[in-house]
Design a protein around this motif. Structure first.
Motif, PDB file in Angstrom:
ATOM      1  N   TRP A 123       0.837  -1.211   0.000  1.00  0.00           N
ATOM      2  CA  TRP A 123       0.000   0.000   0.000  1.00  0.00           C
ATOM      3  C   TRP A 123       0.870   1.259   0.000  1.00  0.00           C
ATOM      4  O   TRP A 123       0.588   2.210  -0.722  1.00  0.00           O
ATOM      5  CB  TRP A 123      -0.906  -0.025   1.238  1.00  0.00           C
ATOM      6  N   LEU A 124       1.941   1.256   0.796  1.00  0.00           N
ATOM      7  CA  LEU A 124       2.808   2.431   0.893  1.00  0.00           C
ATOM      8  C   LEU A 124       3.451   2.747  -0.460  1.00  0.00           C
ATOM      9  O   LEU A 124       3.530   3.912  -0.871  1.00  0.00           O
ATOM     10  CB  LEU A 124       3.891   2.197   1.953  1.00  0.00           C
ATOM     11  N   GLU A 125       3.886   1.703  -1.148  1.00  0.00           N
ATOM     12  CA  GLU A 125       4.528   1.902  -2.451  1.00  0.00           C
ATOM     13  C   GLU A 125       3.570   2.550  -3.441  1.00  0.00           C
ATOM     14  O   GLU A 125       3.935   3.500  -4.147  1.00  0.00           O
ATOM     15  CB  GLU A 125       5.020   0.556  -2.984  1.00  0.00           C
ATOM     16  N   GLU A 126       2.316   2.077  -3.479  1.00  0.00           N
ATOM     17  CA  GLU A 126       1.326   2.645  -4.399  1.00  0.00           C
ATOM     18  C   GLU A 126       0.939   4.067  -3.990  1.00  0.00           C
ATOM     19  O   GLU A 126       0.779   4.951  -4.840  1.00  0.00           O
ATOM     20  CB  GLU A 126       0.081   1.754  -4.421  1.00  0.00           C
ATOM     21  N   THR A 127       0.800   4.295  -2.669  1.00  0.00           N
ATOM     22  CA  THR A 127       0.373   5.613  -2.181  1.00  0.00           C
ATOM     23  C   THR A 127       1.451   6.663  -2.439  1.00  0.00           C
ATOM     24  O   THR A 127       1.147   7.795  -2.860  1.00  0.00           O
ATOM     25  CB  THR A 127       0.062   5.536  -0.674  1.00  0.00           C
ATOM     26  N   VAL A 128       2.700   6.312  -2.212  1.00  0.00           N
ATOM     27  CA  VAL A 128       3.804   7.257  -2.442  1.00  0.00           C
ATOM     28  C   VAL A 128       3.980   7.524  -3.938  1.00  0.00           C
ATOM     29  O   VAL A 128       4.283   8.652  -4.347  1.00  0.00           O
ATOM     30  CB  VAL A 128       5.101   6.725  -1.811  1.00  0.00           C
ATOM     31  N   ALA A 129       3.777   6.492  -4.762  1.00  0.00           N
ATOM     32  CA  ALA A 129       3.889   6.694  -6.210  1.00  0.00           C
ATOM     33  C   ALA A 129       2.797   7.630  -6.716  1.00  0.00           C
ATOM     34  O   ALA A 129       3.015   8.422  -7.638  1.00  0.00           O
ATOM     35  CB  ALA A 129       3.818   5.342  -6.922  1.00  0.00           C
ATOM     36  N   ARG A 130       1.629   7.547  -6.111  1.00  0.00           N
ATOM     37  CA  ARG A 130       0.515   8.397  -6.522  1.00  0.00           C
ATOM     38  C   ARG A 130       0.740   9.845  -6.091  1.00  0.00           C
ATOM     39  O   ARG A 130       0.381  10.780  -6.785  1.00  0.00           O
ATOM     40  CB  ARG A 130      -0.776   7.837  -5.924  1.00  0.00           C
ATOM     41  N   HIS A 131       1.352  10.022  -4.932  1.00  0.00           N
ATOM     42  CA  HIS A 131       1.596  11.368  -4.402  1.00  0.00           C
ATOM     43  C   HIS A 131       2.884  11.327  -3.577  1.00  0.00           C
ATOM     44  O   HIS A 131       2.858  11.051  -2.383  1.00  0.00           O
ATOM     45  CB  HIS A 131       0.405  11.830  -3.541  1.00  0.00           C
ATOM     46  N   PRO A 132       4.051  11.600  -4.200  1.00  0.00           N
ATOM     47  CA  PRO A 132       5.333  11.504  -3.495  1.00  0.00           C
ATOM     48  C   PRO A 132       5.437  12.545  -2.379  1.00  0.00           C
ATOM     49  O   PRO A 132       4.794  13.599  -2.410  1.00  0.00           O
ATOM     50  CB  PRO A 132       6.370  11.777  -4.594  1.00  0.00           C
ATOM     51  N   PRO A 133       6.260  12.261  -1.367  1.00  0.00           N
ATOM     52  CA  PRO A 133       6.483  13.247  -0.309  1.00  0.00           C
ATOM     53  C   PRO A 133       7.139  14.499  -0.874  1.00  0.00           C
ATOM     54  O   PRO A 133       7.878  14.445  -1.865  1.00  0.00           O
ATOM     55  CB  PRO A 133       7.436  12.516   0.654  1.00  0.00           C
ATOM     56  N   PRO A 134       6.894  15.656  -0.268  1.00  0.00           N
ATOM     57  CA  PRO A 134       7.469  16.898  -0.791  1.00  0.00           C
ATOM     58  C   PRO A 134       8.967  16.969  -0.525  1.00  0.00           C
ATOM     59  O   PRO A 134       9.498  16.286   0.357  1.00  0.00           O
ATOM     60  CB  PRO A 134       6.717  17.975  -0.005  1.00  0.00           C
ATOM     61  N   ALA A 135       9.640  17.786  -1.295  1.00  0.00           N
ATOM     62  CA  ALA A 135      11.069  18.023  -1.076  1.00  0.00           C
ATOM     63  C   ALA A 135      11.218  19.131  -0.035  1.00  0.00           C
ATOM     64  O   ALA A 135      10.613  20.198  -0.161  1.00  0.00           O
ATOM     65  CB  ALA A 135      11.741  18.419  -2.370  1.00  0.00           C
ATOM     66  N   VAL A 136      11.996  18.867   0.981  1.00  0.00           N
ATOM     67  CA  VAL A 136      12.251  19.848   2.043  1.00  0.00           C
ATOM     68  C   VAL A 136      13.712  20.272   1.960  1.00  0.00           C
ATOM     69  O   VAL A 136      14.621  19.433   2.003  1.00  0.00           O
ATOM     70  CB  VAL A 136      11.938  19.239   3.431  1.00  0.00           C
ATOM     71  N   ARG A 137      13.935  21.578   1.774  1.00  0.00           N
ATOM     72  CA  ARG A 137      15.292  22.136   1.609  1.00  0.00           C
ATOM     73  C   ARG A 137      16.017  21.462   0.447  1.00  0.00           C
ATOM     74  O   ARG A 137      17.202  21.120   0.542  1.00  0.00           O
ATOM     75  CB  ARG A 137      16.087  22.036   2.909  1.00  0.00           C
ATOM     76  N   GLY A 138      15.277  21.210  -0.610  1.00  0.00           N
ATOM     77  CA  GLY A 138      15.865  20.664  -1.824  1.00  0.00           C
ATOM     78  C   GLY A 138      16.115  19.175  -1.799  1.00  0.00           C
ATOM     79  O   GLY A 138      16.626  18.619  -2.770  1.00  0.00           O
ATOM     80  N   ARG A 139      15.731  18.501  -0.720  1.00  0.00           N
ATOM     81  CA  ARG A 139      15.964  17.052  -0.627  1.00  0.00           C
ATOM     82  C   ARG A 139      14.640  16.350  -0.362  1.00  0.00           C
ATOM     83  O   ARG A 139      13.918  16.691   0.580  1.00  0.00           O
ATOM     84  CB  ARG A 139      16.950  16.741   0.508  1.00  0.00           C
ATOM     85  N   ARG A 140      14.322  15.345  -1.171  1.00  0.00           N
ATOM     86  CA  ARG A 140      13.061  14.624  -1.007  1.00  0.00           C
ATOM     87  C   ARG A 140      13.196  13.600   0.134  1.00  0.00           C
ATOM     88  O   ARG A 140      14.212  12.918   0.261  1.00  0.00           O
ATOM     89  CB  ARG A 140      12.685  13.914  -2.309  1.00  0.00           C
ATOM     90  N   ILE A 141      12.144  13.523   0.955  1.00  0.00           N
ATOM     91  CA  ILE A 141      12.127  12.567   2.071  1.00  0.00           C
ATOM     92  C   ILE A 141      11.674  11.210   1.539  1.00  0.00           C
ATOM     93  O   ILE A 141      10.641  11.097   0.881  1.00  0.00           O
ATOM     94  CB  ILE A 141      11.180  13.053   3.184  1.00  0.00           C
ATOM     95  N   CYS A 199      11.383   6.719   8.191  1.00  0.00           N
ATOM     96  CA  CYS A 199      12.050   7.472   7.140  1.00  0.00           C
ATOM     97  C   CYS A 199      13.280   8.152   7.740  1.00  0.00           C
ATOM     98  O   CYS A 199      13.415   8.241   8.961  1.00  0.00           O
ATOM     99  CB  CYS A 199      11.118   8.496   6.495  1.00  0.00           C
ATOM    100  N   GLN A 200      14.161   8.643   6.897  1.00  0.00           N
ATOM    101  CA  GLN A 200      15.436   9.176   7.366  1.00  0.00           C
ATOM    102  C   GLN A 200      15.287  10.531   8.051  1.00  0.00           C
ATOM    103  O   GLN A 200      16.011  10.840   8.981  1.00  0.00           O
ATOM    104  CB  GLN A 200      16.413   9.288   6.196  1.00  0.00           C
ATOM    105  N   ARG A 201      14.343  11.355   7.611  1.00  0.00           N
ATOM    106  CA  ARG A 201      14.191  12.709   8.167  1.00  0.00           C
ATOM    107  C   ARG A 201      12.748  12.899   8.626  1.00  0.00           C
ATOM    108  O   ARG A 201      11.989  13.690   8.068  1.00  0.00           O
ATOM    109  CB  ARG A 201      14.576  13.753   7.118  1.00  0.00           C
ATOM    110  N   ALA A 202      12.374  12.154   9.659  1.00  0.00           N
ATOM    111  CA  ALA A 202      10.990  12.154  10.130  1.00  0.00           C
ATOM    112  C   ALA A 202      10.551  13.523  10.623  1.00  0.00           C
ATOM    113  O   ALA A 202       9.403  13.932  10.416  1.00  0.00           O
ATOM    114  CB  ALA A 202      10.827  11.118  11.244  1.00  0.00           C
ATOM    115  N   ASP A 203      11.454  14.265  11.258  1.00  0.00           N
ATOM    116  CA  ASP A 203      11.081  15.565  11.823  1.00  0.00           C
ATOM    117  C   ASP A 203      10.760  16.593  10.740  1.00  0.00           C
ATOM    118  O   ASP A 203      10.055  17.572  11.002  1.00  0.00           O
ATOM    119  CB  ASP A 203      12.201  16.100  12.716  1.00  0.00           C
ATOM    120  N   ASP A 204      11.256  16.400   9.539  1.00  0.00           N
ATOM    121  CA  ASP A 204      11.034  17.362   8.463  1.00  0.00           C
ATOM    122  C   ASP A 204       9.765  17.085   7.658  1.00  0.00           C
ATOM    123  O   ASP A 204       9.390  17.900   6.809  1.00  0.00           O
ATOM    124  CB  ASP A 204      12.238  17.363   7.504  1.00  0.00           C
ATOM    125  N   MET A 205       9.115  15.952   7.927  1.00  0.00           N
ATOM    126  CA  MET A 205       7.924  15.614   7.150  1.00  0.00           C
ATOM    127  C   MET A 205       6.773  16.566   7.501  1.00  0.00           C
ATOM    128  O   MET A 205       6.411  16.690   8.672  1.00  0.00           O
ATOM    129  CB  MET A 205       7.493  14.171   7.424  1.00  0.00           C
TER     130      MET A 205
END
Length: 451
Positions: A370-388, A407-413
């Motif tokens: 489910w996560l793979e399909e959901t992220v493909a449909r709407h990817p996480p935003p890029a924060v400070r030029g780096r995608r989470i 995820c690697q940068r949970a606080d930035d989500m």
């Protein structure tokens, strides 16, 4: 079935205090004001090695027909009729009053074993009242102190042969009782005069709880055991909850606290609102409380028989629910009339449905597909030029459904993306009418210690 022991007497002689002592916990509200108890309450009791059912009743009082006190007395008389043994309690310090004499004759007419208790007899304080109690004609009085536990050995000696006789006669019943599943705990909450007690009476098909046009009749949470299509259910009726600023009397504060305790122990909560004045501020606060406690919820819209344009009103209520209660997205509205019974048959199917959603378990493999399909449909935003990058998600627990993503940068989500994931979980797995918890955690870096 265990021995049923009813505690009776005029108001403020200490019945609820003795009830709490025998039950082993503070179930009934205790206050200096007379007439606190209005509904009869039952609980499993223990005294030494004796196990039985104890029934707390409203204080017997002479009142005009049709009054609230008179209706409460009818419930007390019903409790006396259903009991096997009666404990008639008087105030040892105050002595025997005309009310004691009047209601002692009512107890004698039951033709059941009776033990006369002279309460508040700590030390020698109530001995004179205990001697005076001989005049009631209910046998030898026993001086006790429900608050301090004095005289419990005499009570034990009186109850022992009756408990043993009941146990021998109900061995077969106990075997059936032990094979039953654990009951579903369902609490009904709402503002005063929303119709909570009337609804429970309608569900069980009996005038078990005291009802009337007066607001605030119910003062403490009363549990009623019931069976719905073979499913054991424990219903909790609670006191009406007003705005905190309006709750000033100590007794009402105790009633509200008892209702909140019922919510914490419940599995499904029915929030009953008035169809004519729905979603007042207090209704929204109660719904938010249920969400914070992580309980499954169904909103019952009572007094639906008073609504004229039902189609328009229902559409308006659904819009208000989505707008005012986003934390309970998809909660089911059940329109009903507790007074006439129309629509009440839809309440329990809705409660069982939301209970299943509350208990849902989703495998980690299914979640990550489910996560793979959901992220493909709407990817996480890029924060400070780096995608989470979301690595994987798992379900930590159910009741309520709780999910953890790594995820690697949970606080930035951004919080908006977390809400997107939570709403997608609801839609894709059908988790409606229950709070959903979704948190993000930072994944462990396997090279952190080496570097």
């Amino acid at each position: 079935m265990s021995l049923r022991v009813a505690i009776a007497g005029r108001p403020n002689v200490g019945k609820s205090t003795l009830f709490n002592r025998l039950a082993g916990r503070r179930l009934a509200l205790v206050h200096d004001a007379p007439g606190v108890t209005r509904d009869r309450r039952e609980a499993d009791a223990k005294l030494g090695d004796l196990h039985f059912t104890v029934i707390d009743t409203a204080g017997l009082d002479e009142s005009p027909d049709g009054s609230l006190e008179a209706r409460a007395q009818l419930h007390t008389e019903t409790a006396l009729q259903s009991a096997d043994v009666i404990l008639f309690m008087v105030d040892g310090r105050a002595g025997i009053t005309p009310s004691d004499s009047h209601f002692a004759s009512l107890v004698r007419k039951q033709h059941k074993p009776v033990l006369l208790l002279a309460n508040k007899a700590e030390g020698r304080a109530g001995l004179d009242g205990a001697m005076e109690a001989y005049s009631l004609g209910l046998g030898d009085p026993v001086a006790v102190s429900a608050e301090h536990g004095d005289g419990m050995s005499d009570l034990y000696g009186f109850l022992r042969p009756h408990v043993e006789e009941a146990s021998e006669a109900s061995v077969d019943d106990e075997v059936v009782e032990l094979s039953k599943d654990r009951p579903l705990r369902l609490a009904v909450i709402g503002r005063p005069n929303a119709g909570k007690s009337t609804l429970i009476n309608r569900l069980i098909g009996d005038e078990r709880l005291l009802t009337g046009p007066e607001a605030g009749i119910t003062r403490d949470s009363i549990s009623v055991d019931w069976s719905y299509n073979g499913q054991p259910v424990r219903l909790f009726d609670t006191a009406g909850m007003r705005k905190k600023a309006r709750v000033k009397q100590k007794l009402e504060k105790l009633s509200v606290a008892d209702g909140l305790r019922a919510v914490r122990f419940a599995e499904v909560v029915v929030l009953l609102i008035d169809a004519e004045i729905p979603f007042e501020k207090q209704d929204l606060q109660l719904a938010d409380l249920v969400s914070q406690e992580g309980r499954a919820i169904v909103i019952g819209v009572n007094k639906w028989d008073m609504v004229e344009n039902k189609g328009e009103r229902l559409a308006e209520l659904k819009e208000m629910t989505e707008r005012l209660l986003p934390q309970l997205r998809g909660v089911e509205l059940v329109t009903l009339s507790a007074k006439t019974g129309k629509g009440v048959n839809r309440l329990m199917p809705a409660a069982l449905k939301v209970y299943e959603a509350w208990n849902i378990r989703v495998s980690t493999g299914h979640l990550n597909r489910w996560l793979e399909e959901t992220v493909a449909r709407h990817p996480p935003p890029a924060v400070r030029g780096r995608r989470i990058k979301l690595r994987y998600v798992t379900q930590a627990k159910s009741r309520p459904p709780t999910f953890v993503g790594f995820c690697q940068r949970a606080d930035d989500m951004p919080a908006s993306y977390t809400r997107y994931l939570m709403n997608s979980l609801r839609e894709d797995f059908g988790i409606w009418g229950t709070p959903v918890r979704f948190t993000l955690r930072k994944g462990k870096n396997p090279y952190a210690e080496k570097s």
